[in-house]
Design a protein around this motif. Sequence first.
Motif, PDB file in Angstrom:
ATOM      1  N   SER A 255       0.875  -1.067   0.025  1.00 41.22           N
ATOM      2  CA  SER A 255      -0.116  -0.053   0.139  1.00 41.22           C
ATOM      3  C   SER A 255       0.867   1.226  -0.161  1.00 41.22           C
ATOM      4  O   SER A 255       1.649   1.538   0.803  1.00 41.22           O
ATOM      5  CB  SER A 255      -0.926   0.111   1.137  1.00 41.22           C
ATOM      6  OG  SER A 255      -1.785   1.282   1.312  1.00 41.22           O
ATOM      7  N   SER A 257      -0.072   4.202   0.320  1.00 42.92           N
ATOM      8  CA  SER A 257      -0.634   5.109   1.227  1.00 42.92           C
ATOM      9  C   SER A 257      -0.487   4.802   2.787  1.00 42.92           C
ATOM     10  O   SER A 257      -0.716   5.556   3.842  1.00 42.92           O
ATOM     11  CB  SER A 257      -2.169   5.270   1.123  1.00 42.92           C
ATOM     12  OG  SER A 257      -2.677   5.410  -0.038  1.00 42.92           O
ATOM     13  N   ASP A 258       0.580   3.870   2.942  1.00 47.20           N
ATOM     14  CA  ASP A 258       1.005   3.451   4.333  1.00 47.20           C
ATOM     15  C   ASP A 258       1.850   4.627   5.066  1.00 47.20           C
ATOM     16  O   ASP A 258       3.295   5.038   4.219  1.00 47.20           O
ATOM     17  CB  ASP A 258       1.932   2.121   4.333  1.00 47.20           C
ATOM     18  CG  ASP A 258       2.511   1.992   5.556  1.00 47.20           C
ATOM     19  OD1 ASP A 258       1.881   2.252   6.824  1.00 47.20           O
ATOM     20  OD2 ASP A 258       2.996   0.607   5.701  1.00 47.20           O
ATOM     21  N   ASN A 259       1.485   5.259   5.898  1.00 45.01           N
ATOM     22  CA  ASN A 259       2.168   6.307   6.548  1.00 45.01           C
ATOM     23  C   ASN A 259       3.566   6.194   6.834  1.00 45.01           C
ATOM     24  O   ASN A 259       4.441   7.061   7.074  1.00 45.01           O
ATOM     25  CB  ASN A 259       1.321   6.972   7.784  1.00 45.01           C
ATOM     26  CG  ASN A 259       0.109   7.455   7.397  1.00 45.01           C
ATOM     27  OD1 ASN A 259      -0.181   8.183   6.495  1.00 45.01           O
ATOM     28  ND2 ASN A 259      -0.931   7.217   8.409  1.00 45.01           N
ATOM     29  N   ASP A 283      -4.787   0.585  -6.506  1.00 39.71           N
ATOM     30  CA  ASP A 283      -5.202   1.905  -6.314  1.00 39.71           C
ATOM     31  C   ASP A 283      -4.242   2.889  -6.251  1.00 39.71           C
ATOM     32  O   ASP A 283      -4.124   3.736  -5.169  1.00 39.71           O
ATOM     33  CB  ASP A 283      -6.218   1.996  -5.119  1.00 39.71           C
ATOM     34  CG  ASP A 283      -7.299   0.991  -5.347  1.00 39.71           C
ATOM     35  OD1 ASP A 283      -7.566   0.937  -6.446  1.00 39.71           O
ATOM     36  OD2 ASP A 283      -7.765   0.613  -4.158  1.00 39.71           O
ATOM     37  N   ALA A 286      -4.852   6.694  -5.290  1.00 35.22           N
ATOM     38  CA  ALA A 286      -4.954   7.152  -4.007  1.00 35.22           C
ATOM     39  C   ALA A 286      -3.816   7.657  -3.279  1.00 35.22           C
ATOM     40  O   ALA A 286      -4.057   8.459  -2.324  1.00 35.22           O
ATOM     41  CB  ALA A 286      -5.545   5.878  -3.212  1.00 35.22           C
ATOM     42  N   ALA A 287      -2.411   7.234  -3.729  1.00 35.26           N
ATOM     43  CA  ALA A 287      -1.276   7.975  -3.181  1.00 35.26           C
ATOM     44  C   ALA A 287      -0.817   9.298  -3.754  1.00 35.26           C
ATOM     45  O   ALA A 287      -0.603  10.061  -2.997  1.00 35.26           O
ATOM     46  CB  ALA A 287      -0.296   6.874  -2.923  1.00 35.26           C
ATOM     47  N   GLY A 303       1.296  13.114  -1.472  1.00 32.81           N
ATOM     48  CA  GLY A 303       1.093  11.975  -0.638  1.00 32.81           C
ATOM     49  C   GLY A 303       0.702  12.141   0.610  1.00 32.81           C
ATOM     50  O   GLY A 303       0.732  13.199   1.259  1.00 32.81           O
ATOM     51  N   PHE A 304       0.279  10.855   1.277  1.00 36.11           N
ATOM     52  CA  PHE A 304      -0.156  10.940   2.536  1.00 36.11           C
ATOM     53  C   PHE A 304       0.785  10.376   3.606  1.00 36.11           C
ATOM     54  O   PHE A 304       0.657  10.681   4.913  1.00 36.11           O
ATOM     55  CB  PHE A 304      -1.506  10.200   2.649  1.00 36.11           C
ATOM     56  CG  PHE A 304      -2.682  10.790   2.078  1.00 36.11           C
ATOM     57  CD1 PHE A 304      -3.347  11.899   2.115  1.00 36.11           C
ATOM     58  CD2 PHE A 304      -3.009  10.091   0.699  1.00 36.11           C
ATOM     59  CE1 PHE A 304      -4.193  12.573   1.389  1.00 36.11           C
ATOM     60  CE2 PHE A 304      -3.979  10.516  -0.262  1.00 36.11           C
ATOM     61  CZ  PHE A 304      -4.389  11.641   0.321  1.00 36.11           C
ATOM     62  N   GLY A 305       1.922   9.896   3.164  1.00 35.95           N
ATOM     63  CA  GLY A 305       2.884   9.399   4.183  1.00 35.95           C
ATOM     64  C   GLY A 305       4.080  10.058   3.879  1.00 35.95           C
ATOM     65  O   GLY A 305       4.449  11.086   3.464  1.00 35.95           O
ATOM     66  N   THR A 331      -5.511   0.760 -10.773  1.00 30.43           N
ATOM     67  CA  THR A 331      -6.531   2.044 -10.817  1.00 30.43           C
ATOM     68  C   THR A 331      -7.723   2.306 -11.142  1.00 30.43           C
ATOM     69  O   THR A 331      -7.844   1.558 -12.437  1.00 30.43           O
ATOM     70  CB  THR A 331      -5.532   3.217 -11.291  1.00 30.43           C
ATOM     71  OG1 THR A 331      -6.083   4.621 -10.913  1.00 30.43           O
ATOM     72  CG2 THR A 331      -5.348   3.282 -12.757  1.00 30.43           C
TER      73      THR A 331
END
Length: 419
Positions: A255, A257-259, A283, A286-287, A303-305, A331
């Motif tokens: 993933s 999106s893993d922080n 997906d 999503a990142a 990104g989120f991480g 995606t």
Amino acid sequence: MPFSDFLAALKDNPYFGAGFGLVGVGTALALARKSAQLGMVAFRRHYMITLEVPSKDKSYHWLLSWISHHAKSTQHLSVETSYLQHESGRISTKFDFVPSPGNHFIWYRNKWIRIERNREKQMIDLHTGTPWESVTFTAIGTNRDIFFNILQEARELALRQQEGKTIMYTAMGTEWRPFGFPRRRRPLTSVVLEEGISDKIVQDVKGFIDNPKWYSDRGIPYRRGYLLYGPPGCGKSSFITALAGELEYSICLMSLSDNSLSDDRLNHLLSVAPQQSIILLEDVDAAFVSRDLAKENPTAYQGFGRLTFSGLLNALDGVASTEARIVFMTTNHIDRLDPALIRPGRVDVKQFIGHCTRWQLTQMFQRFYPDQASSAAEEFADTALNAFEKISAAQVQGHFMMHKNDPQASIKNIHSLAA
């Protein structure tokens, strides 16, 4: 002089009685004990061979299973609980007994082997919370072949237990760990894509696997990237799972999106991925989003991480990226992806997986109801397409499950299928 008279003389000797004799006897005993220890060390060094396997090594659990098959007479046991999946899909609990920490002896190929299982109570694996362990094998002789034979047998035993199954791995810290229990391999024919798409991807992947020399002769990095895009529920992930079963590969789920995922950790995980495995990035939109869309929301592009977009690009196709690797990305929104992410070299094959066509609907009907005539499958396809403009494979499969024993009801009640 008789021995009794010698002891009597020592007893009457004033120096011996004063303690010098006792010191001498003690010294002689200490020298004898030290000599015996040195002799044992020399014997172990020159006439015995030892193999230590730590718990972090991939062969550790193979060897525990191998020991449990050979140490039948040991009475000091530990239990390992696992899950066994039957052909019907039912899951049952399985208990295995393995030798507990301590010393064990087995007779293997006309030799006694001592097996010492150590457990460090002061040290634990921070990711799993389990104590660090090691297994040490000791045998008389200097021939290492006996340990090679044990490792080979342990590996073959593990492969037999995993035969016909697909192993899912997930990233735990800096290594890959099996995720859940091995799954029964999904037949490739169970995923019905548009005509020709499945064969096209399978042939491309097998061509890549079978021709490493072709890449090296031309100086091309030996890695292949695939992007499956399209609406949700149309079979992207299911096809990748079935493809892994067809190739007898495992799947490494990651993933983005893993922080806790950073650039260095991503590079390391890709470099230590299990052999014969597919790296699956689901997906990916999503990142990170494309730079054009990021102008409206700059935070989304970062990104989120801790993983950066440039770090992802370098991991996929940079100087430090590994070879002999197959990466699949999925995606639902290809328009949100940055062109740099899906350029040739990072993504070599892009394939759209869309809603069901007439051909797909007929094939799915015939697979669920093999005893029905082709005319019934065509009737179902025409009825479904007249009722709905777009239907996903997941919707059709759910509809068939509602009428799994009544094909005519699946045709008549197609209008009840949720769009």
